[in-house]
Design a protein around this motif. Structure first.
Motif, PDB file in Angstrom:
ATOM      1  N   MET A 122      -0.488   5.267  -4.781  1.00 40.91           N
ATOM      2  CA  MET A 122       0.200   4.029  -4.433  1.00 40.91           C
ATOM      3  C   MET A 122       1.652   4.110  -4.886  1.00 40.91           C
ATOM      4  SD  MET A 122      -0.866   0.134  -5.400  1.00 40.91           S
ATOM      5  CE  MET A 122      -0.562   0.334  -7.161  1.00 40.91           C
ATOM      6  N   ASP A 167       5.164   2.200  -5.693  1.00 33.78           N
ATOM      7  CA  ASP A 167       5.867   0.961  -5.978  1.00 33.78           C
ATOM      8  C   ASP A 167       7.352   1.198  -5.762  1.00 33.78           C
ATOM      9  OD1 ASP A 167       4.209  -1.258  -6.834  1.00 33.78           O
ATOM     10  OD2 ASP A 167       3.547   0.087  -8.436  1.00 33.78           O
ATOM     11  N   TYR A 210       4.537  -3.691   3.997  1.00 32.10           N
ATOM     12  CA  TYR A 210       3.654  -3.787   2.827  1.00 32.10           C
ATOM     13  C   TYR A 210       2.397  -2.930   2.981  1.00 32.10           C
ATOM     14  CZ  TYR A 210       0.363  -5.992  -0.463  1.00 32.10           C
ATOM     15  OH  TYR A 210      -0.557  -6.222  -1.445  1.00 32.10           O
ATOM     16  N   LYS A 211       1.688  -3.088   4.098  1.00 32.77           N
ATOM     17  CA  LYS A 211       0.391  -2.442   4.274  1.00 32.77           C
ATOM     18  C   LYS A 211       0.484  -0.962   4.607  1.00 32.77           C
ATOM     19  CE  LYS A 211      -2.689  -4.629   6.778  1.00 32.77           C
ATOM     20  NZ  LYS A 211      -3.311  -5.470   7.831  1.00 32.77           N
ATOM     21  N   ARG A 233       3.606   1.084   2.393  1.00 26.54           N
ATOM     22  CA  ARG A 233       3.295   1.044   0.954  1.00 26.54           C
ATOM     23  C   ARG A 233       4.416   0.460   0.101  1.00 26.54           C
ATOM     24  NH1 ARG A 233      -0.173   6.561  -0.409  1.00 26.54           N
ATOM     25  NH2 ARG A 233      -1.678   6.364   1.306  1.00 26.54           N
ATOM     26  N   THR A 280       4.667  -1.862  -1.976  1.00 25.63           N
ATOM     27  CA  THR A 280       3.753  -2.761  -2.692  1.00 25.63           C
ATOM     28  C   THR A 280       4.474  -3.847  -3.490  1.00 25.63           C
ATOM     29  OG1 THR A 280       3.604  -1.153  -4.515  1.00 25.63           O
ATOM     30  CG2 THR A 280       1.892  -1.079  -2.822  1.00 25.63           C
ATOM     31  N   LYS A 308       3.993  -7.530  -2.484  1.00 28.73           N
ATOM     32  CA  LYS A 308       2.881  -8.384  -2.916  1.00 28.73           C
ATOM     33  C   LYS A 308       3.405  -9.621  -3.640  1.00 28.73           C
ATOM     34  CE  LYS A 308       1.930  -6.387  -7.519  1.00 28.73           C
ATOM     35  NZ  LYS A 308       3.051  -5.467  -7.609  1.00 28.73           N
ATOM     36  N   SER A 322     -11.453  -5.182   2.131  1.00 28.41           N
ATOM     37  CA  SER A 322     -11.395  -4.034   3.028  1.00 28.41           C
ATOM     38  C   SER A 322     -12.513  -3.067   2.651  1.00 28.41           C
ATOM     39  CB  SER A 322     -10.042  -3.323   2.909  1.00 28.41           C
ATOM     40  OG  SER A 322      -8.979  -4.173   3.266  1.00 28.41           O
ATOM     41  N   ARG A 334      -5.434   3.845   2.804  1.00 26.11           N
ATOM     42  CA  ARG A 334      -4.180   3.129   2.567  1.00 26.11           C
ATOM     43  C   ARG A 334      -3.625   3.401   1.173  1.00 26.11           C
ATOM     44  NH1 ARG A 334      -5.214  -2.447   4.330  1.00 26.11           N
ATOM     45  NH2 ARG A 334      -4.921  -1.526   6.378  1.00 26.11           N
ATOM     46  N   ASP A 390      -5.690  -1.836  -2.133  1.00 25.73           N
ATOM     47  CA  ASP A 390      -6.325  -2.987  -1.485  1.00 25.73           C
ATOM     48  C   ASP A 390      -5.270  -4.081  -1.374  1.00 25.73           C
ATOM     49  OD1 ASP A 390      -7.788  -5.254  -0.808  1.00 25.73           O
ATOM     50  OD2 ASP A 390      -9.567  -4.593  -1.908  1.00 25.73           O
ATOM     51  N   HIS A 391      -4.695  -4.256  -0.207  1.00 30.46           N
ATOM     52  CA  HIS A 391      -3.485  -5.061  -0.058  1.00 30.46           C
ATOM     53  C   HIS A 391      -3.691  -6.551  -0.362  1.00 30.46           C
ATOM     54  CE1 HIS A 391      -5.383  -5.600   3.848  1.00 30.46           C
ATOM     55  NE2 HIS A 391      -4.506  -6.529   4.181  1.00 30.46           N
ATOM     56  N   ASP A 429      -4.410 -12.080   5.044  1.00 29.66           N
ATOM     57  CA  ASP A 429      -3.008 -11.978   5.474  1.00 29.66           C
ATOM     58  C   ASP A 429      -2.785 -12.576   6.854  1.00 29.66           C
ATOM     59  OD1 ASP A 429      -4.451  -9.953   6.670  1.00 29.66           O
ATOM     60  OD2 ASP A 429      -2.925  -8.400   6.387  1.00 29.66           O
TER      61      ASP A 429
END
Length: 208
Positions: A1, A3, A64-65, A68, A70, A73, A100, A108, A111-112, A173
């Protein structure tokens, strides 16, 4: 992931150029969103939608999804938190992030929806319903017609927890036909939930 880190956290989380005005967005980016903040009936269940799914919101969610980013959020979390507080929608036993499948999360990398809920559930003092899972790898809903979407989701969700009499806030979402929310609500009510209120960050005009 991944950031995304900002040299200046006072800059807009979307364009990364202008100063933050609200919800971690600058005024120019915020003005590109189409706020609706409406309440509507979803087959006998209460549902809220904050924004219309316009081109800018599509790009924001995709960033976002799928890209990435993130840090976004925090944008979505702020939007939801302020709406819930302003509308006095805080009397729930549990908050459920629309889940999900493991396959989707692994692909991905995060978990968005769960990340968004993590960001505001503690501030509200409401427990997350982490025991609710998506147990079926479904096809992407946007590739299917209305009838196929309903069939695609049958048996997709499972809860192993006693929630009899509980009021639950479901967060997602995007809501289009409402099939995903309805299938989740069906399982929650089968397990004893007294009420399920859905809140989506955005919706298409056909649902309103």
């Amino acid at each position: 992931m991944i950031d995304f880190l900002f040299l200046d956290e006072g800059l807009c989380f979307s364009c990364k150029k202008e100063r933050v005005y609200k919800y971690k967005l600058c005024k120019d980016c915020l003005d590109k969103l189409d706020y609706i903040g409406n309440k509507f009936d979803l087959s006998g269940n209460t549902c809220y939608s904050l924004y219309f799914y316009n081109d800018f919101m599509k790009r924001l969610i995709a960033d976002y999804k799928f890209s990435r980013n993130t840090s976004l959020k925090e944008v979505f979390s702020d939007m939801i938190y302020r709406f819930l507080v302003d509308k006095n929608l805080t009397d729930f036993d549990y908050i459920l992030a629309s889940p999900s499948s493991k396959k989707t999360v692994n692909k991905r990398g995060f978990d968005h929806i769960n990340l968004i809920v993590d960001d505001f559930s503690n501030k509200l003092g409401i427990r997350k319903l982490d025991e609710f899972k998506k147990i079926k790898n479904t096809k992407s809903q946007h590739t299917l017609n209305r009838l196929e979407r309903g069939e695609n989701l049958k048996g997709a969700f499972k809860l192993d927890k006693d929630i009899k009499g509980s009021r639950i806030l479901l967060i997602d979402d995007l809501i289009t036909t409402g099939n995903t929310a309805l299938e989740i609500i069906k399982e929650l009510k089968y397990m004893g939930a007294s009420e399920v209120v859905t809140l989506a960050i955005c919706s298409e005009s056909s649902i309103n």
